[in-house]
Design a protein around this motif. Structure first.
Motif, mmCIF file in Angstrom:
data_model
loop_
_atom_site.group_PDB
_atom_site.id
_atom_site.type_symbol
_atom_site.label_atom_id
_atom_site.label_comp_id
_atom_site.label_asym_id
_atom_site.label_seq_id
_atom_site.Cartn_x
_atom_site.Cartn_y
_atom_site.Cartn_z
ATOM 1 N N TRP A 20 -56.484 7.078 43.417
ATOM 2 C CA TRP A 20 -56.207 6.272 44.610
ATOM 3 C C TRP A 20 -55.505 7.111 45.668
ATOM 4 O O TRP A 20 -55.769 6.953 46.862
ATOM 5 C CB TRP A 20 -55.361 5.045 44.249
ATOM 6 N N LEU B 266 -71.320 11.625 48.025
ATOM 7 C CA LEU B 266 -71.240 10.183 48.264
ATOM 8 C C LEU B 266 -71.913 9.400 47.144
ATOM 9 O O LEU B 266 -71.432 8.337 46.746
ATOM 10 C CB LEU B 266 -71.868 9.849 49.616
ATOM 11 N N LEU B 267 -73.007 9.955 46.622
ATOM 12 C CA LEU B 267 -73.682 9.283 45.511
ATOM 13 C C LEU B 267 -72.755 9.195 44.305
ATOM 14 O O LEU B 267 -72.659 8.158 43.649
ATOM 15 C CB LEU B 267 -74.960 10.042 45.138
ATOM 16 N N TYR C 18 -69.772 6.818 45.042
ATOM 17 C CA TYR C 18 -70.127 5.396 45.053
ATOM 18 C C TYR C 18 -69.952 4.786 43.670
ATOM 19 O O TYR C 18 -69.587 3.627 43.533
ATOM 20 C CB TYR C 18 -71.577 5.219 45.526
ATOM 21 N N GLN C 19 -70.180 5.594 42.632
ATOM 22 C CA GLN C 19 -70.069 5.062 41.275
ATOM 23 C C GLN C 19 -68.625 4.843 40.862
ATOM 24 O O GLN C 19 -68.336 4.163 39.893
ATOM 25 C CB GLN C 19 -70.756 6.007 40.297
ATOM 26 N N THR D 40 -66.655 1.916 45.788
ATOM 27 C CA THR D 40 -67.512 1.604 46.938
ATOM 28 C C THR D 40 -66.727 1.666 48.235
ATOM 29 O O THR D 40 -67.273 2.058 49.261
ATOM 30 C CB THR D 40 -68.136 0.207 46.797
ATOM 31 N N TRP D 41 -65.447 1.317 48.180
ATOM 32 C CA TRP D 41 -64.659 1.354 49.421
ATOM 33 C C TRP D 41 -64.528 2.778 49.949
ATOM 34 O O TRP D 41 -64.744 3.027 51.139
ATOM 35 C CB TRP D 41 -63.253 0.776 49.195
ATOM 36 N N THR E 279 -66.443 5.254 49.388
ATOM 37 C CA THR E 279 -67.746 5.708 49.867
ATOM 38 C C THR E 279 -68.043 5.114 51.236
ATOM 39 O O THR E 279 -68.509 5.810 52.141
ATOM 40 C CB THR E 279 -68.855 5.288 48.894
ATOM 41 N N PHE E 280 -67.730 3.842 51.367
ATOM 42 C CA PHE E 280 -67.994 3.163 52.632
ATOM 43 C C PHE E 280 -67.266 3.875 53.775
ATOM 44 O O PHE E 280 -67.861 4.174 54.808
ATOM 45 C CB PHE E 280 -67.509 1.707 52.512
ATOM 46 N N THR F 121 -68.541 7.514 54.334
ATOM 47 C CA THR F 121 -69.878 7.582 54.933
ATOM 48 C C THR F 121 -69.824 7.385 56.440
ATOM 49 O O THR F 121 -70.700 7.857 57.159
ATOM 50 C CB THR F 121 -70.815 6.549 54.270
ATOM 51 N N THR F 122 -68.777 6.718 56.943
ATOM 52 C CA THR F 122 -68.670 6.633 58.407
ATOM 53 C C THR F 122 -68.571 8.026 59.013
ATOM 54 O O THR F 122 -68.877 8.216 60.185
ATOM 55 C CB THR F 122 -67.441 5.828 58.849
ATOM 56 N N ASP G 217 -62.045 -2.132 44.320
ATOM 57 C CA ASP G 217 -62.882 -2.552 43.199
ATOM 58 C C ASP G 217 -63.231 -1.413 42.274
ATOM 59 O O ASP G 217 -64.316 -1.345 41.746
ATOM 60 C CB ASP G 217 -64.153 -3.160 43.739
ATOM 61 N N THR H 66 -63.362 -0.675 39.468
ATOM 62 C CA THR H 66 -63.377 -1.077 38.079
ATOM 63 C C THR H 66 -64.627 -0.605 37.378
ATOM 64 O O THR H 66 -64.768 -0.780 36.187
ATOM 65 C CB THR H 66 -63.292 -2.600 37.968
ATOM 66 N N LEU H 67 -65.535 -0.002 38.131
ATOM 67 C CA LEU H 67 -66.743 0.508 37.493
ATOM 68 C C LEU H 67 -66.380 1.776 36.751
ATOM 69 O O LEU H 67 -65.659 2.610 37.257
ATOM 70 C CB LEU H 67 -67.790 0.835 38.565
#
Lengths: 665, 517
Positions: B274, B397-398, B401-402, B405-406, B408-409, B412-413, B496, B498-499
């Motif tokens: 984090w 980024l790929l 993302y796993q 997602t935040w 990565t989001f 990606t900007t 999130d 948690t993945l």
């Protein structure tokens, strides 16, 4: 064959672009144009195989690309019916535009560069439509974006062209942002980026949910909408459409190729290519359908009041793309592709025709300075008229078949968003007819009005060869002694070819694209073809069938009345309802809005972060502060030497760690 | 044959030769250039030899050398795995280009300048080749000194301030790192990096060790908010200094993370993602926006470097194969592309002696070859597919993302903002009209300049179209790191994340999800 088809334009682009100075303009132009005609011939061969002989789809591997963990991406060329249709559209229009540019760009000092860019664009577009995985599609996607950027900004000494080029690239990047996230999420869910593998696995994942930005969302809806953001960027759908009208800064052949026939349809192609995914999410379909319909309406309203001939056609393109999307959203992917196919012919024809007008009028693009041109450039006039008939859906032209199919399919889909799209689509058909005939009437009918044009007076004064047999012409001569000339034959041939396409493409192929029986046999699973919907299309009530024709005559009649019969009416509208007029003329104030909420804040934040953040906070309390402490410390606490730096570091770290520990409780 | 030792010692010898050359001012300068170029070319050839003889299937340290000095606490212990190999390749590839770029631009104290560069090359190779943690520390910190001198002696107007800032920042963290290293070697009883990478330190200790190393690597990276030394250092450094700074020195932080932090403190890494993600997310948005408003070309590219480096940290702490491989490709790609961008700035700086963007314009007309090259590297910098930048960004980024997602989001900007500031820069420099008569009169690229830039273009394309050549040697080493991280408990944070990193963690099917509502 497909390898040659795709890579020949790249080879020619490299030769013309890097060696243009060496081999000269003529050789560069001949190589690129020749290469494209070879590619077009191959494309038609492939297409015929799928059309008449029922050829099977295949994939040609080219090279390994990216491998990492479970991710495998290869360079490969995938050919099936859907691809074959796109190959024909891309290479045919591109070859004709190459040919047309011989005349249009004849006086430009950087012709080789122009032709190299055109061929480079074609290559990228071919890579896009032959992609067998999402990443290669993204390669083509960005490649056409690059070529579009270079071509919009081709006349790079013009500030407006530069601004338009950057805008096109950056707005498209916003779309690519969604597309990228869509690819990442797709890989997370499917564990692959291969299109065939993804589509085969769609049923397993339909209805599942996953975590996205902290919320639980439906997998297929989320994936489709993310990918659709990309489609919206490239295909200029409402919200991400602002770059397309500005892109008209590029030379007109570019507008015909990239911003009418091919690149902007990439989004439609993508949705059709991935149609089984969209079929798995009703929400995504509804969004596609409604947004497409809204775009069609928005662009048509704006197109009614624009004065720049190319901008009218640009908004028309935007609007027609909306038609394609709402067809796709209604589940009629065949109809969407059919309209894409016919639109390529008649819209390229209209743009190249407009280019011919602009060529004749010395780069004057404002229709207020046209008028009565049908007597001066009759061939262009007739070709533009054919294009307009096709666009507005006159009986038995290309647009008649495809637009009818879309409206009937939307109605027959029976969904509420389908009905909404049908209603909007019918209104837009009338608006389309109105603004298209407005363009024709303002340009080719009435009296000449070009005396006030700066471009024309510039041309007339510097080249008196036009006015010499007229002797003296007074100030009230509306032609200012200038007489437009018809374009050279290299520009007229593409017009004839496209004109034939605009007349016949619908009649010849409608059974294949949208026929209930022929369609399934033609597409052979390359998109989600719904034969039931196509059957239902033929059983809609008679009033639905006649709606497009009514819309056509309504628009035509109104345009005739307003612009030829009673030309005072537009002025009256501008005077009496200035708010509405300005709202439409300023394109619903999208540019102003985006400037206010994105561009200016970005620059403001940038300046704040730089001065307040970096200089006045980080540096002040960081190194500069440390320096002050050290300097002050050296005077009073000499025996500690430079110990302060270390204790400073320690304090900072302890603080950080404490903060971390606290947050992790 | 101790190739690595020779590669480290040869530049030192050459530096001594260069510094003690006889003759007059002009003669010495000429000889120094030739000796430096020859040495760096030999080093490059040696690098190629390493690559060709490298076993890409193995994660072990190869070309190993061992000379115990104070066993078990210090030894001249060298060896490279794929990660070190590729970073050494990057260094030895850029070095001859740097010497060539300084050929005419540097006129003051040329022998000393060349000696500093040669010394730098030796220290860089040593840093990547060191297999002993204290040996690594010596090279790692020693690398600061030549850079400090290059900025402080051959730099621009505010060179003293810049070199001071550079030194202060980078020294800051490294002291803590040294303390942490001492503790670690004490506990493990060995200073061997391989042994330490397999040592399971207690989770509590890992937390503090991680932070101590983080202080050093975050500055070197640089991560926000300890990035402000970089723009100043770049602006004041001579062109070749900037190339090495961006190309190699900036990779030390990332190398440190992947060599030390991830395998040695895997639990702390997983718990502190984090922190890294938050800093990376801020960095991308913050520095991209700052880059947007710069008037100085070098500052703009420096800020863009900070944003790109945030992709590296994001990728590394995705803690999965794609993320870490992407981060490594990003380091290589950024080394090539931003190094080339600084060379491009150097080309026009040599002609007009200003970095002010507003003083340029219209170069597409007057310097068409230059405009084409600059366009290429601009596109590589914004990550256009078929250039190395795309492969890097995509994989990072790929992978990310796993994990989140935040993150990565937000990261990606960066592709939107990056396109904004780079294309605007390009338009202001190459398009439009020349700002002045002197701008319009600048000659196009010389043969020497083309010879410098062409190899980087080829390498960038190669890495973009067939990245396998570069990824293959690194794969086993990265797989070993991922294996160390596998199954560590990730921090649960308000987003999130948690993945689990390795598995496509799908939530329950719809009917199960509905029961929640």
């Amino acid at each position: 064959m497909i390898t040659v088809l795709v890579f020949l334009p790249l080879l020619m682009a490299a030769i013309a672009g890097l060696g243009g100075r060496l081999i000269g303009h003529t050789a560069a132009k001949a190589l690129t144009t020749g290469g494209l005609f070879v590619s077009a011939a191959l494309a038609w061969t492939i297409f015929t195989g799928f059309w008449l002989n029922g050829a099977a789809g295949y994939t040609v591997p080219v090279l390994d690309w990216i491998e990492s963990g479970g991710l495998v991406v290869n360079w490969a060329l995938k050919v099936d019916t859907l691809t074959a249709v796109m190959l024909v559209v891309v290479t045919s229009v591109s070859a004709l535009v190459h040919l047309y540019s011989w005349g249009y760009m004849a006086e430009d000092p950087s012709q080789s560069r122009f032709f190299a860019y055109l061929s480079l664009f074609t290559f990228a577009m071919l890579m896009l439509v032959t992609a067998d995985n999402l990443v290669q599609m993204f390669f083509g996607w960005e490649g056409v974006g690059l070529a579009s950027y270079l071509l919009i900004g081709f006349w790079y000494t013009k500030p407006s062209a530069n601004a338009a080029a950057i805008k096109a690239f950056v707005v498209n990047r916003v779309g690519d942002f969604g597309f990228s996230l869509g690819i990442f999420a797709t890989f997370l869910v499917f564990g692959t980026v291969s299109i065939d593998a993804i589509l085969a696995a769609v049923p397993q994942h339909a209805g599942q949910t996953f975590s996205f930005l902290g919320g639980q969302v439906d997998v297929m809806t989320c994936l489709c909408l993310l990918l659709f953001v990309g489609a919206c960027g490239k295909s200029a759908q409402l919200g991400l459409h602002t770059w397309l009208p500005d892109a008209m800064e590029g030379p007109t052949p570019v507008s015909a190729l990239i911003h009418a026939a091919t690149m902007v349809t990439a989004g439609v192609f993508m949705v059709c290519r991935l149609s089984p995914m969209f079929e798995a999410s009703d929400t995504a379909q509804a969004v596609v359908c409604v947004l497409g319909a809204c775009t069609a309406l928005f662009a048509a309203t704006v197109g009614m009041v624009q004065n720049d001939i190319k901008r009218v056609i640009a908004y028309s393109t935007c609007s027609q793309l909306g038609y394609m999307f709402f067809a796709a959203g209604a589940g009629a992917y065949g109809a969407a592709m059919f309209h894409l196919f016919t639109h390529a012919f008649f819209k390229a024809l209209l743009f190249l025709g407009a280019g011919s007008v602009i060529h004749a009028m010395h780069h004057e693009q404002d229709m207020r300075f046209y008028g009565g041109l049908r007597r001066h450039i009759p061939i262009t006039f007739w070709m533009m008229t054919i294009g307009t008939l096709a666009l507005t859906g006159f009986f038995f032209t290309a647009g008649y078949y495809s637009k009818d199919a879309i409206l009937e399919a939307a109605f027959a889909s029976g969904t509420s968003h389908g009905m909404f799209a049908f209603a909007v689509g019918a209104v837009v058909a009338a608006l389309t007819s109105f603004y298209s005939w407005r363009l024709v009437f303002l340009t080719f009918f009435g009296q000449p009005r070009w005396a006030g044009s700066e471009h024309i007076s510039h041309a007339a004064h510097h080249g008196d060869h036009h006015g010499d047999h007229h002797g003296h012409h007074g100030h009230d001569d509306p032609t200012a002694g200038y007489h437009p000339h018809e374009s050279p034959v290299s520009m007229l041939i593409p017009l004839f070819v496209l004109g034939v396409g605009a007349l016949l493409a619908g009649f010849v192929w409608h059974e294949q694209f949208v026929g209930a029986e022929g369609g399934a046999a033609f597409w052979r699973g390359s998109l989600a073809f719904d034969a039931h919907l196509m059957h239902a299309m033929h059983e809609v009530p008679a009033w639905v069938v006649h709606t497009p024709a009514v819309a056509f005559f309504l628009g035509l009649g109104l345009a005739w009345h307003v612009f030829l019969n009673r030309p005072s009416i537009p002025k009256w509208w501008q005077r009496e309802v200035p708010g509405l007029y300005q709202f439409l003329l300023r394109k619903w104030y999208f540019d102003e809005l985006y400037n206010a909420i994105f561009v200016r804040p970005a620059l403001w934040f940038g300046r704040q972060f730089w001065t307040r953040g970096d200089q006045q906070t980080i540096d002040r309390f960081g190194p500069n502060g440390a320096a002050d402490v050290v300097v002050a410390g050296a005077a009073t606490l000499r025996r500690f030497q430079s110990g302060y730096v270390y204790s400073y570091a320690l304090v900072m770290l302890v603080g950080l760690a404490a903060a971390a520990a606290w947050m992790m409780r | 044959m101790p190739v690595l030792s020779l590669m480290i010692l040869l530049p030192v010898v050459a530096a001594l030769v260069v510094a003690t050359l006889p003759g007059g001012e002009q003669e010495r300068a000429g000889r120094a250039r030739v000796v430096a170029l020859a040495t760096t070319l030999v080093e490059f050839a040696a690098g190629i030899w390493l690559w060709l003889n490298f076993d890409s299937a193995s994660a072990a340290f190869q070309f190993a050398e061992q000379l115990d000095l104070f066993a078990p606490y210090f030894g001249w212990s060298l060896g490279i795995d794929g990660i070190a190999l590729m970073l050494i390749m990057l260094s030895v590839f850029l070095m001859p280009l740097c010497v060539l770029a300084s050929w005419e631009a540097v006129r003051k104290r040329v022998p000393e300048y060349m000696a500093a560069f040669l010394l730098m090359e030796s220290l860089m190779i040593g840093t990547f080749a060191a297999r002993d943690i204290f040996l690594f520390y010596l090279f790692f910190e020693g690398g600061l000194i030549p850079m400090f001198l290059i900025i402080g002696i051959w730099g621009g107007a505010r060179r003293i301030y810049a070199s001071y800032k550079f030194f202060l920042y980078t020294l800051l963290g490294s002291v803590l790192m040294l303390v942490a290293m001492l503790w670690m070697v004490g506990v493990a009883g060995s200073s061997d990096i391989g042994v330490l990478s397999r040592q399971d330190f207690p989770a509590e200790a890992q937390f503090w060790l991680f932070l101590a190393f983080f202080a050093s690597f975050a500055v070197k990276m640089p991560m926000w908010p300890v990035h402000t030394w970089l723009p100043d250092a770049h602006v004041e450094a001579p062109t070749a200094g900037s190339v090495i700074l961006a190309g190699v020195l900036l990779k030390l932080g990332g190398y440190g993370f992947v060599r030390f932090s991830l395998p040695m403190f895997p639990d702390a890494s997983a718990q502190l993602i984090w922190l890294v993600f938050a800093l990376s997310m801020v960095a991308v948005v913050y520095t991209s926006l700052v880059a947007l408003v710069q008037h100085d070309m070098k500052k703009l590219i420096a800020y863009s470097s900070v944003a790109h480096m945030a992709f590296v940290t994001g990728g590394l702490f995705a803690l999965n194969t794609q993320g870490i491989e992407g981060a490594m490709v990003m380091m290589l790609s950024h080394g090539l592309v931003s190094g080339a961008l600084f060379l491009c700035v150097g080309v026009i700086y040599d002609r007009l002696h200003t970095r002010e963007i507003g003083r340029y314009g219209g170069l597409a007309d007057t310097m068409p070859k230059y405009a084409l090259v600059l366009l290429f590297f601009t596109m590589a910098s914004v990550g256009l597919p078929a250039t190395s930048g795309f492969v890097a960004e995509f994989l990072v980024l790929l992978g990310l993302y796993q994990t989140s997602t935040w993150a990565t989001f937000v990261l990606t900007t960066g592709i939107i903002l990056g396109a904004g500031y780079m294309l605007w820069l390009y338009a202001r420099v190459a398009y439009g009209k020349a700002a002045g008569a002197d701008t319009g009169a600048m000659p196009d690229l010389s043969a020497r300049e083309i010879a410098i830039l062409a190899p980087i273009i080829l390498a960038t394309l190669w890495m973009g179209i067939y990245p396998k050549s570069f990824q293959q040697p690194m794969k086993p080493a990265i797989a070993a790191v991922v294996a160390r991280l596998d199954g560590r408990e990730l921090a649960t944070v308000p987003t999130d994340m948690t993945l689990s990193p390795a598995l496509p963690a799908l939530a329950a099917p719809a009917n199960a999800a509905e029961s929640h509502h």
